[in-house]
Scaffold this active site. Structure first.
Site, PDB file in Angstrom:
ATOM      1  N   GLU A  35       0.826  -1.211   0.000  1.00  0.00           N
ATOM      2  CA  GLU A  35       0.000   0.000   0.000  1.00  0.00           C
ATOM      3  C   GLU A  35       0.859   1.259   0.000  1.00  0.00           C
ATOM      4  O   GLU A  35       0.548   2.231  -0.677  1.00  0.00           O
ATOM      5  CB  GLU A  35      -0.948   0.013   1.206  1.00  0.00           C
ATOM      6  CG  GLU A  35      -2.067  -1.005   1.140  1.00  0.00           C
ATOM      7  CD  GLU A  35      -2.979  -0.823  -0.070  1.00  0.00           C
ATOM      8  OE1 GLU A  35      -3.044   0.279  -0.636  1.00  0.00           O
ATOM      9  OE2 GLU A  35      -3.615  -1.812  -0.464  1.00  0.00           O
ATOM     10  N   TYR A 118      -6.377   6.286   4.570  1.00  0.00           N
ATOM     11  CA  TYR A 118      -6.521   5.316   3.484  1.00  0.00           C
ATOM     12  C   TYR A 118      -5.734   4.039   3.787  1.00  0.00           C
ATOM     13  O   TYR A 118      -6.268   2.932   3.750  1.00  0.00           O
ATOM     14  CB  TYR A 118      -6.066   5.916   2.136  1.00  0.00           C
ATOM     15  CG  TYR A 118      -5.795   4.830   1.141  1.00  0.00           C
ATOM     16  CD1 TYR A 118      -6.867   4.170   0.531  1.00  0.00           C
ATOM     17  CD2 TYR A 118      -4.498   4.380   0.889  1.00  0.00           C
ATOM     18  CE1 TYR A 118      -6.642   3.102  -0.321  1.00  0.00           C
ATOM     19  CE2 TYR A 118      -4.267   3.317   0.043  1.00  0.00           C
ATOM     20  CZ  TYR A 118      -5.341   2.691  -0.570  1.00  0.00           C
ATOM     21  OH  TYR A 118      -5.122   1.626  -1.390  1.00  0.00           O
ATOM     22  N   ASP A 136      -9.390   4.694  -2.322  1.00  0.00           N
ATOM     23  CA  ASP A 136      -8.271   5.210  -3.112  1.00  0.00           C
ATOM     24  C   ASP A 136      -8.838   5.937  -4.336  1.00  0.00           C
ATOM     25  O   ASP A 136     -10.062   6.071  -4.480  1.00  0.00           O
ATOM     26  CB  ASP A 136      -7.286   4.094  -3.492  1.00  0.00           C
ATOM     27  CG  ASP A 136      -7.847   3.154  -4.552  1.00  0.00           C
ATOM     28  OD1 ASP A 136      -9.054   3.248  -4.857  1.00  0.00           O
ATOM     29  OD2 ASP A 136      -7.070   2.336  -5.083  1.00  0.00           O
TER      30      ASP A 136
END
Ligand code: SF4
Length: 357
Positions: A35, A118, A136
């Site tokens: 990520e 996020y 996202d």
């Protein structure tokens, strides 16, 4: 989304999902790593970085024990170097203070350095199956079209609105699969340009498709203003060593190695530049810079357009010192973590020159 749309979306995902190494695991370490790497980076570009990090640092303790230089060198070329530094700091914290165990909720994860809402949601969802939406850029786009939402995705108000829509759309039975599926739909079908609506599994529920507003979604408030910066770089060497230093905090590329450099908001005249250069050390008083100009490049960052010019100054004996810079052997040049701009100069000029010697 209705329960039927959930089923359609998950069925589509199970058939069409790309095989990505961080998908089939609940281990938060590779999920977090992927990520962080994939923020502002495409999967095809980020993949080799992910694989290299996993190969060099297979678990969080090994990443924590690495030096900052090792981490930045592996990160080189990805940009946004603060991500790498924050990732390293968080690895140290988890390794030393939490016995290597990630906090188990999005709220706790978001307290760690470099883990924003996020990334916290992504780790909590994929590793711990927490029922929290992951938003996202792909998800913002799919939701804006699915709900035909005209709030700007880059405004504070808009972000709140999309958070609500994301919760509203979440599949509470399989939140982790839902999040992965909607992200994948945005990447493969509901693309920014030319979305493949005829083959979209949730087209029946898509309000923008019905209203013929797909090309108008998502709405953006305004583009970030890009500032110009005029950088003049000095490659100062004596055949054995060259002057270099780590860039300081509070500017671009913190912690990366760079050449002595003077920046301006507007392109300086030759005499302004020469004056500024000569002020670096009284031994440079006789140098007329323009005859040493060897390379230039325009380099784009998210908020800046860099106009860079490089000057090559060869010295017979000692290289005149510049405050804050040290002499490093030329042999070490390509091993130092550096910005992509410096890397370009190395490849396109320094290494070519040295080949000819
Ligand atoms: Fe996106 Fe088109 Fe599917 Fe709507 S129908 S979600 S616009 S791909």
């Amino acid at each position: 989304m209705t329960p039927i749309a959930h089923t359609e979306l998950l069925n589509w995902y199970s058939v069409n999902k790309r095989k990505l190494p961080w998908r089939d695991t609940q281990n938060p370490y590779p999920i977090w790593l992927s990520e962080v790497i994939l923020q502002q980076t495409r999967v095809d570009q980020g993949m080799s970085y992910y694989l290299r990090f996993m190969e060099n640092f297979p678990d969080i303790h090994q990443l924590a024990n690495a030096s900052e230089e090792q981490v930045l060198k592996l990160w080189q070329g990805l940009g946004y170097y603060s991500r790498a530094r924050n990732m390293h700091a968080t690895a140290k914290y988890i390794s030393q203070n939490l016995n290597g165990i990630f906090p188990g909720s999005s709220v706790e994860l978001a307290k760690l350095k470099g883990i924003g809402p996020y990334t916290a949601a992504a780790i909590a969802s994929f590793a711990f199956h927490e029922a929290v939406p992951v938003l996202d850029g792909n998800v913002f786009r799919v939701l804006s079209r699915l709900w035909d939402e005209d709030s700007a995705i880059d405004s504070t108000q808009g972000k709140k609105r999309f958070q609500l829509l994301a919760f509203e759309s979440l599949n509470l039975s399989y939140p982790h699969l839902h999040n992965q599926a909607i992200m994948e739909l945005g990447a493969l079908v509901c693309k920014p340009k030319n979305p493949d609506c005829p083959n979209c599994p949730i087209q029946t529920w898509c309000m923008a498709f019905k209203a013929d507003t797909v090309s108008m979604r998502p709405v953006k408030a305004g583009k970030t203003k890009v500032k110009n910066r005029y950088m003049h770089y000095f490659f100062m060497e004596n055949g054995k060593s060259f002057l270099v230093a780590k860039r300081k905090a509070g500017d671009i590329w913190q912690g990366l190695f760079d050449l002595p450099e003077i920046s301006f908001d507007a392109q300086p005249s030759d005499s302004q530049l020469t004056q500024a250069f000569q002020n670096l050390n009284s031994e440079l008083k006789q140098v007329q810079l323009f005859s040493h100009f060897v390379y230039e490049s325009i380099h784009l960052l998210s908020h800046r357009r860099l106009f860079a010019r490089f000057y090559h100054l060869q010295f017979e004996g000692e290289v005149p010192g510049i405050h804050g810079f040290e002499l490093v052997e030329l042999e070490k040049l390509t091993r130092l973590p550096a910005s992509r701009l410096f890397e370009k100069f190395q490849k396109n000029y320094i290494l070519q020159e040295r080949k000819q010697e």
